[in-house]
Design a protein around this motif. Structure first.
Motif, PDB file in Angstrom:
ATOM      1  N   THR A 215       0.815  -1.224   0.000  1.00  5.41           N
ATOM      2  CA  THR A 215       0.000   0.000   0.000  1.00  5.41           C
ATOM      3  C   THR A 215       0.851   1.278   0.000  1.00  5.41           C
ATOM      4  OG1 THR A 215      -1.805  -1.131   1.113  1.00  5.41           O
ATOM      5  CG2 THR A 215      -1.824   1.258   1.232  1.00  5.41           C
ATOM      6  N   THR A 251      -6.699  -2.166   5.814  1.00  2.00           N
ATOM      7  CA  THR A 251      -6.049  -1.740   4.568  1.00  2.00           C
ATOM      8  C   THR A 251      -5.295  -2.896   3.918  1.00  2.00           C
ATOM      9  OG1 THR A 251      -5.909   0.517   5.373  1.00  2.00           O
ATOM     10  CG2 THR A 251      -4.407  -0.073   3.589  1.00  2.00           C
ATOM     11  N   HIS A 306     -11.523   1.459   4.835  1.00  2.00           N
ATOM     12  CA  HIS A 306     -11.300   0.383   3.870  1.00  2.00           C
ATOM     13  C   HIS A 306     -12.136  -0.863   4.164  1.00  2.00           C
ATOM     14  CE1 HIS A 306      -7.270   2.338   2.530  1.00  2.00           C
ATOM     15  NE2 HIS A 306      -8.316   2.794   1.865  1.00  2.00           N
TER      16      HIS A 306
END
Ligand code: SF4
Ligand code: SF4
Length: 414
Positions: A215, A251, A306
């Motif tokens: 990420t 996430t 998320h």
């Protein structure tokens, strides 16, 4: 840039609905800091009316990528495709700043180097008198600039769970994807996952070769680094023959379950289908079969963006908490806490404004503890309470279940 973003850009009717939900726009009121404005910038780039500049890069980096706007867009614009293309365009045309580039390309793919870098910084944390606020400190500029973060763990989650605790007749064998925050800071969250699942007769493997989900690098448009990390993680998890993969980070779960489908292609689908947020996994596979002795604390829940806006998961963590505690709902549980990703480093002041609202919601709920399902949100919200010397505790929902199970009974036959 690929071409799919152009299709998405052309779907936008410029209705402005995204202005009503975007957490960044609600704080700044800046048209260039919301999806509609960035879509206009993408159109101007497409038509060669503008070029990449520092100002444009700032507007692109000011997106939290929470995907709140995509959820409510009446025209069905897949804004994630557009923002990813803009980030790629910034990286290709303006380059990636040197320090993140070194970290993404040389440190994240090498676990030993990453461990060493953080070990050195944890020593610095101990010997250099830094500002301290509760359990939070300022890290050296190298890592987080002015952001407050908790102390790094002496032993990482991967080191702690190098050897799998073997169960006699486990009903399932699952892999834990730790993610960086849990591996290096919140090792107690990994302990709670392993402990809870073991109590439910589920064997937990923590594959040693796993790396960062990618990420951070994709947040700066470094597609090459993200792909490299995804490929290593694919090999590591595919080789284990697992029944499922769980993560306690909202996430990381989104990235390895959804983004890897784009990065690695359809061959990732069989693995992607087996990836779960920890409370989603417990809800699906352990259902009603575990008994708890709910703790007396009043606990409320904050929805990580998320998990809620990307994956639509909200009942599962609440189910876990209702069985484990005196659960109270807060107002605006789905509003962004401001945490997560490079946004909190680049726009720390903005994240604090979002955090203020979140802290106020939690206080209004009357809860003793706020639980959530993302270590990034845990860090952010804990920062908010540390700054106020508040007694309200911040934790992960799996840790509440761990405490409630300590006195509960598990029916292993079901
Ligand atoms: S809500 Fe969707 S269609 Fe409306 S302006 Fe925003 S991105 Fe465009
Ligand atoms: S992804 Fe989040 S921060 Fe970015 S434009 Fe959409 S709502 Fe705003």
């Amino acid at each position: 840039m690929g071409e799919d973003w152009k299709t998405e850009v052309s779907k936008c009717s410029k209705c402005g609905k995204c202005h009503t939900v975007c957490p960044v726009f609600l704080e700044t009121g800046d048209e260039a800091m919301v999806s509609r404005g960035r879509i206009s910038l993408a159109e101007a780039l497409r038509d060669q009316q503008i070029v990449y500049t520092n100002k444009l890069r700032d507007y692109v980096y000011s997106c939290k990528k929470c995907m709140r706007c995509r959820k409510d867009c009446p025209s069905g614009v897949d804004y994630e495709i557009i923002i990813s293309a803009l980030l790629r365009g910034v990286a290709e045309n303006m380059g990636i700043p040197l320090l993140p580039k070194i970290i993404f390309r040389y440190i994240l793919p090498r676990r030993i180097l990453f461990d060493t870098m953080l070990k050195v910084s944890s020593k610095i944390q101990r010997f250099i008198p830094m500002k301290k606020r509760g359990q939070m400190r300022h890290l050296p500029l190298l890592f987080m600039g002015k952001r407050w973060i908790p102390t790094l763990a002496k032993k990482t989650a991967l080191q702690k769970f190098r050897n799998t605790k073997k169960l006699k007749n486990p009903r399932m064998r699952v892999g834990l994807f730790t993610g960086c925050l849990i591996n290096y800071i919140y090792v107690d969250i990994a302990e709670a996952v392993v402990d809870v699942l073991n109590k439910m007769n589920i064997e937990v493997v923590v594959p040693q070769g796993q790396l960062c989900c990618g990420t951070p690098s994709s947040s700066m448009g470094d597609v090459k680094s993200s792909r490299k990390l995804a490929e290593v993680n694919r090999k590591v998890f595919e080789s284990q023959g697992l029944d499922a993969i769980v993560s306690a980070c909202a996430t990381c779960t989104k990235t390895i379950k959804m983004d890897y489908l784009r990065t690695l292609g359809p061959s990732w689908k069989p693995i992607s289908d087996k990836i779960y947020d920890i409370s989603e996994f417990i809800y699906k596979y352990c259902g009603e079969e575990y008994e708890t002795k709910p703790i007396e604390e009043k606990v409320t829940y904050h929805d990580p963006c998320h998990l809620l806006w990307v994956r639509g998961i909200s009942d599962e963590p609440r189910n876990v908490l209702k069985k484990s505690s005196n659960f109270v709902e807060m107002d605006m549980a789905g509003s962004c806490c401001g945490g997560g990703g490079i946004f909190t480093i680049i726009h720390y002041d903005l994240t604090l404004k979002m955090l203020e609202r979140k802290v106020a919601s939690i206080e209004r709920s009357g809860a003793d503890t706020v639980a959530t399902n993302c270590p990034g949100c845990v860090m952010q919200i804990a920062d908010g309470f540390a700054g106020k010397n508040s007694k309200i505790k911040t934790t992960h929902s799996i840790q509440i279940l761990q405490r409630a199970l300590a006195n509960g009974n598990i029916n292993r036959e079901k």
